[in-house]
Motif scaffolding. Structure first.
Motif, short mmCIF file in Angstrom:
data_model
loop_
_atom_site.label_atom_id
_atom_site.label_comp_id
_atom_site.label_asym_id
_atom_site.label_seq_id
_atom_site.Cartn_x
_atom_site.Cartn_y
_atom_site.Cartn_z
N LEU A 1 5.33 17.98 -1.43
CA LEU A 1 6.03 17.48 -2.61
C LEU A 1 5.89 15.97 -2.73
N GLU A 2 5.92 15.28 -1.59
CA GLU A 2 5.80 13.82 -1.60
C GLU A 2 4.40 13.36 -1.99
N ILE A 3 3.38 13.98 -1.41
CA ILE A 3 2.02 13.49 -1.66
C ILE A 3 1.46 13.93 -3.01
N GLY B 1 -8.27 9.12 0.26
CA GLY B 1 -9.33 10.07 -0.08
C GLY B 1 -8.82 11.50 -0.08
N THR B 2 -9.69 12.40 -0.48
CA THR B 2 -9.33 13.81 -0.55
C THR B 2 -9.15 14.41 0.83
N ALA B 3 -9.80 13.85 1.83
CA ALA B 3 -9.69 14.39 3.20
C ALA B 3 -8.25 14.37 3.70
N TYR B 4 -7.46 13.44 3.24
CA TYR B 4 -6.04 13.37 3.64
C TYR B 4 -5.32 14.63 3.20
N LEU C 1 -2.39 7.40 -3.50
CA LEU C 1 -2.67 7.86 -2.14
C LEU C 1 -4.07 8.45 -2.05
N ARG C 2 -4.48 9.15 -3.09
CA ARG C 2 -5.83 9.71 -3.10
C ARG C 2 -6.88 8.59 -3.16
N LEU C 3 -6.57 7.51 -3.87
CA LEU C 3 -7.50 6.38 -3.90
C LEU C 3 -7.60 5.70 -2.54
N GLU D 1 0.84 -1.19 0.00
CA GLU D 1 0.00 0.00 0.00
C GLU D 1 0.88 1.24 0.00
N VAL D 2 0.33 2.31 -0.52
CA VAL D 2 1.06 3.57 -0.56
C VAL D 2 0.94 4.29 0.77
N SER D 3 -0.22 4.24 1.37
CA SER D 3 -0.46 5.05 2.56
C SER D 3 0.32 4.58 3.79
#
Length: 129
Positions: free
Chosen positions: A76-78, A92-95, A87-89, A27-29
């Protein structure tokens, strides 16, 4: 010269190594900072900026610099092409919203500290009776 049993083990080992990357799911997160870390860094830095800018404006900017550098590296990383969409998948956008909100809290702490310092230095001295 390899014996037939050794050749079979070698072939099986090479086959397993060839399939290993395809079966690994990372996973990315789990490699990115948690939302709690955003808020911890943001609130601590905002409090330190507020207090330091209240007494010495230049000190507020000095305290703000490491927090700004940390958040800049985070942004820059995200937002890189290889991490951002996945990461957005996952998160989510809330992150992303919380990352920017935590940085806004740091800016708010610095600005309030600078305004507080300015009001203290501009206000007239108290008069005696």
């Amino acid at each position: 010269m390899l014996y037939p049993a050794d050749r079979a083990v070698l072939k099986l080992g090479l086959f397993a190594l060839a399939l290993l990357p395809g079966s690994a799911f990372a996973e990315v997160s789990d490699k990115e900072p948690a939302v709690q870390l955003f808020w911890t860094v943001g609130l601590v830095a905002a409090f330190l900026c507020l207090l330091s800018a209240r007494f010495k404006p230049w000190l507020g900017v000095v305290v703000f610099a490491p927090a700004a550098l940390w958040f800049t590296s985070l942004f820059l990383e995200i937002h890189t092409a290889d991490v951002g969409p996945y990461l957005r998948l996952e998160q989510g956008t809330a992150y992303y919203v919380q990352a920017y909100a935590a940085f806004a809290v740091v800016l708010f702490g610095l600005i309030v500290g600078l305004i507080w310092h300015r009001q203290r230095s501009v206000s007239p001295p108290p008069t005696l009776g």
